[in-house]
Design a protein around this motif. Structure first.
Motif, PDB file in Angstrom:
ATOM      1  N   PHE A 199       0.876  -1.186   0.000  1.00 28.39           N
ATOM      2  CA  PHE A 199       0.000   0.000   0.000  1.00 28.39           C
ATOM      3  C   PHE A 199       0.902   1.221   0.000  1.00 28.39           C
ATOM      4  O   PHE A 199       1.511   1.539   1.013  1.00 28.39           O
ATOM      5  CB  PHE A 199      -0.854   0.061   1.270  1.00 28.39           C
ATOM      6  N   PRO A 216       1.209  -9.936  15.803  1.00 29.67           N
ATOM      7  CA  PRO A 216       0.856  -8.683  16.473  1.00 29.67           C
ATOM      8  C   PRO A 216      -0.015  -7.792  15.580  1.00 29.67           C
ATOM      9  O   PRO A 216      -0.109  -8.022  14.378  1.00 29.67           O
ATOM     10  CB  PRO A 216       2.214  -8.026  16.747  1.00 29.67           C
ATOM     11  N   SER A 217      -0.628  -6.801  16.169  1.00 24.33           N
ATOM     12  CA  SER A 217      -1.502  -5.893  15.445  1.00 24.33           C
ATOM     13  C   SER A 217      -0.745  -5.211  14.304  1.00 24.33           C
ATOM     14  O   SER A 217       0.373  -4.757  14.484  1.00 24.33           O
ATOM     15  CB  SER A 217      -2.040  -4.846  16.422  1.00 24.33           C
ATOM     16  N   GLY A 218      -1.358  -5.197  13.120  1.00 23.65           N
ATOM     17  CA  GLY A 218      -0.745  -4.530  11.978  1.00 23.65           C
ATOM     18  C   GLY A 218       0.247  -5.380  11.221  1.00 23.65           C
ATOM     19  O   GLY A 218       0.957  -4.892  10.359  1.00 23.65           O
ATOM     20  N   CYS A 219       0.291  -6.684  11.478  1.00 24.84           N
ATOM     21  CA  CYS A 219       1.298  -7.518  10.825  1.00 24.84           C
ATOM     22  C   CYS A 219       0.823  -8.032   9.471  1.00 24.84           C
ATOM     23  O   CYS A 219       1.574  -8.676   8.754  1.00 24.84           O
ATOM     24  CB  CYS A 219       1.686  -8.691  11.727  1.00 24.84           C
ATOM     25  N   GLY A 220      -0.428  -7.782   9.110  1.00 26.97           N
ATOM     26  CA  GLY A 220      -0.887  -8.174   7.776  1.00 26.97           C
ATOM     27  C   GLY A 220      -1.856  -9.338   7.751  1.00 26.97           C
ATOM     28  O   GLY A 220      -2.097  -9.916   6.689  1.00 26.97           O
ATOM     29  N   LYS A 221      -2.462  -9.688   8.863  1.00 20.55           N
ATOM     30  CA  LYS A 221      -3.385 -10.825   8.896  1.00 20.55           C
ATOM     31  C   LYS A 221      -4.648 -10.522   8.095  1.00 20.55           C
ATOM     32  O   LYS A 221      -5.058 -11.300   7.220  1.00 20.55           O
ATOM     33  CB  LYS A 221      -3.775 -11.157  10.349  1.00 20.55           C
ATOM     34  N   THR A 222      -5.258  -9.375   8.403  1.00 25.12           N
ATOM     35  CA  THR A 222      -6.480  -9.010   7.692  1.00 25.12           C
ATOM     36  C   THR A 222      -6.208  -8.849   6.204  1.00 25.12           C
ATOM     37  O   THR A 222      -6.990  -9.301   5.361  1.00 25.12           O
ATOM     38  CB  THR A 222      -7.071  -7.718   8.284  1.00 25.12           C
ATOM     39  N   THR A 223      -5.075  -8.233   5.874  1.00 30.10           N
ATOM     40  CA  THR A 223      -4.729  -8.054   4.468  1.00 30.10           C
ATOM     41  C   THR A 223      -4.628  -9.415   3.773  1.00 30.10           C
ATOM     42  O   THR A 223      -5.094  -9.576   2.641  1.00 30.10           O
ATOM     43  CB  THR A 223      -3.395  -7.298   4.354  1.00 30.10           C
ATOM     44  N   GLU A 242       3.917   1.372   2.185  1.00 31.99           N
ATOM     45  CA  GLU A 242       3.816   0.384   3.252  1.00 31.99           C
ATOM     46  C   GLU A 242       3.685  -1.023   2.670  1.00 31.99           C
ATOM     47  O   GLU A 242       2.800  -1.285   1.856  1.00 31.99           O
ATOM     48  CB  GLU A 242       2.583   0.721   4.099  1.00 31.99           C
ATOM     49  N   GLU A 268     -10.792 -12.782  13.648  1.00 30.45           N
ATOM     50  CA  GLU A 268     -11.082 -12.624  15.072  1.00 30.45           C
ATOM     51  C   GLU A 268     -12.580 -12.726  15.366  1.00 30.45           C
ATOM     52  O   GLU A 268     -13.178 -11.786  15.886  1.00 30.45           O
ATOM     53  CB  GLU A 268     -10.545 -11.281  15.571  1.00 30.45           C
ATOM     54  N   ALA A 324       2.431  -4.384   3.402  1.00 31.65           N
ATOM     55  CA  ALA A 324       1.578  -5.023   4.404  1.00 31.65           C
ATOM     56  C   ALA A 324       1.874  -6.522   4.482  1.00 31.65           C
ATOM     57  O   ALA A 324       1.858  -7.115   5.553  1.00 31.65           O
ATOM     58  CB  ALA A 324       0.116  -4.777   4.091  1.00 31.65           C
ATOM     59  N   GLN A 350     -13.604  -8.520  10.632  1.00 29.97           N
ATOM     60  CA  GLN A 350     -13.173  -8.056  11.948  1.00 29.97           C
ATOM     61  C   GLN A 350     -14.141  -6.994  12.475  1.00 29.97           C
ATOM     62  O   GLN A 350     -14.420  -6.924  13.655  1.00 29.97           O
ATOM     63  CB  GLN A 350     -11.763  -7.473  11.814  1.00 29.97           C
ATOM     64  N   HIS A 383      -6.142 -13.299  18.244  1.00 34.62           N
ATOM     65  CA  HIS A 383      -5.115 -12.768  19.138  1.00 34.62           C
ATOM     66  C   HIS A 383      -5.054 -13.612  20.395  1.00 34.62           C
ATOM     67  O   HIS A 383      -4.285 -13.337  21.296  1.00 34.62           O
ATOM     68  CB  HIS A 383      -5.452 -11.330  19.528  1.00 34.62           C
TER      69      HIS A 383
END
Ligand SMILES: Nc1ncnc2c1ncn2[C@@H]1O[C@H](COP(=O)(O)OP(=O)(O)OP(=O)(O)O)[C@@H](O)[C@H]1O
Ligand SMILES: [Mg+2]
Lengths: 297, 411
Positions: free
Chosen positions: B14, B38-45, B17, B160, B19, B83, B193
């Motif tokens: 992105f 951890p948060s922001g590591c690219g799971k949702t992406t 960034e 999640e 992701a 999420q 998580h």
């Protein structure tokens, strides 16, 4: 539950405090003097025989339902009312809103250059002064104008042949940008993940629009309809500049008829009565839309 | 119905960034893969790319044998729990659940039947007439879950899905999801998580950090043989202790010095080829660092430490202590009577040490696979950290984890 009633008055109800009247008084006075007063006065004038010049301009009197009776027998008024409704429904409600929505949807899915170019053109039409738009469409629809040549009828004056249609389209052409902007903003503000969820669930584009996007846009649609109806109901400049209400009375919508009665024939009382009908029509449409927006929101 | 999912050199960028970076991952047909990080590591992406909502910048994504890079989400036949729930705000719960089936042209009767079944499973039976705005967060989340479960897709993507439920409901839903997966074996990618969910539900766990996949392995393997410092620290609670150490070999025997003691490496363990003498990072799980009076005979090492903080958890206590200038956490029995400022003896089994390269953080010690009951006990205890999960997982048998009767017992 059983506890209700034993615990005294509810604390989560809104309560009125009389002292707040004092605080509101200045605003209230201004509202009454500058707004409510004139409106009620206009309402009163509508039931008198006040004239702009002559003896009736000084000693006019309350004439009860005389103006109403006159309207009911007034061929021009009846025709004018239908023309107004036709204009509002055709040009504003159907034309402007539907076309505005289609443009907003198409532009939403368009690539950026197209979105910018088309969007700008549509907005330029809206920014143009009404007189200019009137002139453009006047020239466009004359005998020998672009429209007649395009349609292969070089000698036809379309402003005479189908005056109401030409005027409506000119109005639509000018105002569509307004609805497009309102709908574009509405579409942009839709929750994107909800639309994505619908897509993942296998809904076709048609189904997504029908079952998700349009229902979510409902408040925007109602707001647009209300504004567009009210704005177009009192449209005067464009029509008057193009046709002065003619040929004959073919484009004499209520605002133009009011103007003629009040300022050309000096019948201020009767003219005001007609404008009250305009208010009634506006109220009718507004009520319709507000009711529609209440249903299952 | 059983479809394999494959990421083949997938990147997602992105702007400036990155992701997701060079993701190579195969989710086997019918597998339940848990994705953590951890948060922001690219799971949702990652999930969004699999659903078709995001196009990979590079690389290929396959579902079954089909390359799906250019297939629209509509035709991928995946079901996703967002999420953010992403419920249809203008529809009631019934219509929310029914939407997907209706879109696929299911008959009215079938829709009604499936909605009823799904609502019953999720405890939504009384809420069918409500709009999302009239539901609590946990109820909304269950609707979001139901909207996916009502379908029989090729792949489930769950971001999640239980994060907002209360402890009891979470245990119940966890069991329900495991049971459904038992029954239908739909390939599932599940983001969480929650350590307990990761350890108990996943056939395998994939750990991500900073857009990069760190390790994919069965829960026990991941716990016992973390590939690097990040995975070692991320899996397990409380976190693994990391202390600096020194590796030295003489006469073919290798020993490691840390926290003021020196010990030869355990017999079963082997150093990897890249390992060399010098600085290393030593990892010790808190449950391997025991109170001397509670330790078994194989804990041959003894360290003395000054207690700093005692955190009683009920069935055990976490003791943070200062040992040779390093802060370490250890798990004590519940009523040890140890107090802050007190000097205590800690015991350690040298076979339980983890060793990592001091610079790269990559493991340099190959530990023997599943060291019997000892390992299983520690895994089981890790699960009990979740206040709700503790009840039933304590008697964790290795094979029981994926047997239906077990999950029924939980609910
Ligand atoms: N549309 C986007 N535009 C720009 N950056 C994005 C976009 N979507 C995600 N990112 C960035 O990509 C990275 C990964 O985001 P992602 O949502 O996949 O994280 P996550 O692992 O799901 O985190 P969490 O556990 O908090 O949900 C983040 O740094 C985020 O800021
Ligand atoms: Mg996320």
């Amino acid at each position: 539950m059983a506890v209700v009633g034993t615990l005294g008055p509810r604390l989560d109800r809104e309560r009125f405090q009389w002292s707040s009247l004092l605080m509101l008084a200045p605003g209230l006075v201004l509202l009454v003097v500058l707004f409510l007063g004139p409106v009620l006065y206009a309402f009163y004038i509508g039931f008198t025989n006040l004239a702009l010049v002559g003896s009736r301009s000084r000693d006019y009197s309350f004439t009860g339902l005389e103006n109403v009776a006159r309207m009911l027998g007034d061929y021009v008024f009846i025709k004018s009312s239908w023309l107004t409704i036709l204009f509002v429904v055709g040009s504003a409600i159907v034309g402007q809103s539907v076309l505005g929505m289609l443009l907003a949807i198409l532009l939403r899915n368009a690539v950026v250059p197209i979105r910018i170019v088309v969007g700008s053109i549509v907005i330029v039409a809206w920014v143009l002064p009404e007189i200019t738009v009137a002139l453009i469409w006047y020239a466009f629809s004359q005998a020998g104008g672009t429209l007649s040549i395009l349609l292969g009828h070089g000698g036809t004056n379309f402003l005479v042949l189908v005056p109401m249609l030409i005027v409506s389209v000119a109005n639509l052409w000018r105002n569509v940008a307004f609805s497009m902007l309102v709908f574009s903003a509405g579409l942009r503000n839709l929750p994107s993940e909800v639309l994505e969820a619908a897509e993942v669930e296998g809904a076709s584009a048609w189904r997504r629009y029908r079952s998700v996007i349009l229902p979510l846009l409902r408040p925007t649609i109602v707001t647009n309809l209300l504004l567009v109806t009210i704005l177009n109901l009192s449209e005067f400049t464009l029509i008057y500049a193009m046709t002065q209400g003619g040929p004959g009375i073919e484009t004499t919508t209520l605002p133009i008829y009011v103007y003629q009665e009040a300022f050309v024939f000096h019948q201020l009382g009767y003219g005001t009565a007609i404008s009250l009908v305009l208010v009634l029509i506006g109220a009718f449409f507004s009520l319709l839309f507000v009711r529609a927006s209440r249903r299952q929101v | 119905m059983l479809s394999e999912v494959r990421f083949d050199g997938v990147h997602k960028i992105f702007g400036a960034e990155t992701a997701v970076e060079d993701l190579n991952l195969t989710v086997n047909a019918g597998e339940f893969l848990v994705l953590v990080g951890p948060s922001g590591c690219g799971k949702t992406t990652t999930l969004r790319m699999l659903a078709g909502l995001e196009r990979p910048s590079y690389g290929r994504i396959l579902i079954g044998d089909k390359l799906v890079n250019n297939v629209s989400p509509r035709f991928r036949d995946v079901a996703m729990v967002f999420q953010s729930y992403a419920l249809y705000p203008h529809m009631n719960v019934y219509d929310n659940l029914a939407f997907g089936m209706r879109a696929r042209g299911a008959s009215k009767d079938l829709v009604a039947q499936r909605v009823k079944e799904t609502a019953d499973v999720l405890g939504l039976g009384k809420l069918l007439k409500r709009r999302p705005s009239e539901l609590s967060g946990g109820q909304r989340q269950r609707v979001a879950l139901g909207r996916a479960l009502i379908r029989q897709p090729q792949v489930f993507l769950m971001d999640e899905p239980l994060s907002n439920l209360d402890a009891g409901l979470r245990v119940q839903m966890r069991a329900e999801l495991s049971r459904l997966h038992q029954r239908f074996r739909v390939t599932t990618v599940y983001v969480t998580h929650d350590q307990v969910e990761a350890m108990t539900m996943g056939d395998r766990i994939a750990v991500m950090n900073n857009g990069r996949l760190q390790q994919v392995d069965a829960p026990e393997t991941l716990y016992d043989n973390p590939a690097n410092v990040f995975v070692a620290g991320f899996i397990g609670s409380p976190r693994m202790n990391f202390v600096p150490g020194r590796l030295a070999s003489s006469d073919g025997r290798t020993s490691v010095a840390f926290l003021g003691i020196t010990t030869p490496l355990g017999t079963g363990s082997r150093l990897t080829a890249g390992a060399s003498d010098g600085e290393v990072t030593v990892g010790i799980r808190p449950e391997d660092l025991m109170w001397r009076p509670a330790a078994g005979p194989d804990c041959t090492l003894t360290l003395s430490a000054d207690v700093d903080v005692v955190e009683p958890m009920g069935h055990e206590a976490y003791v943070t202590a200062l040992c040779a200038g390093e802060t370490v956490t250890s798990r004590f029995p519940p009523r040890s009577g140890v107090r802050p400022q007190e000097r205590v003896d800690l015991a350690l089994n040298p076979a339980r040490l983890h060793l990592f390269d001091a610079q790269s953080g990559i493991t340099i010690l190959q530990r023997p696979p599943a060291a019997g009951a000892e390992t299983l006990r520690s895994v089981g205890e890790a699960r009990t950290n979740d206040s709700a999960g503790g009840r039933s997982e304590r008697h964790g048998q290795p094979e029981a984890r994926r047997v239906p009767s077990r999950t029924e017992e939980i609910s």
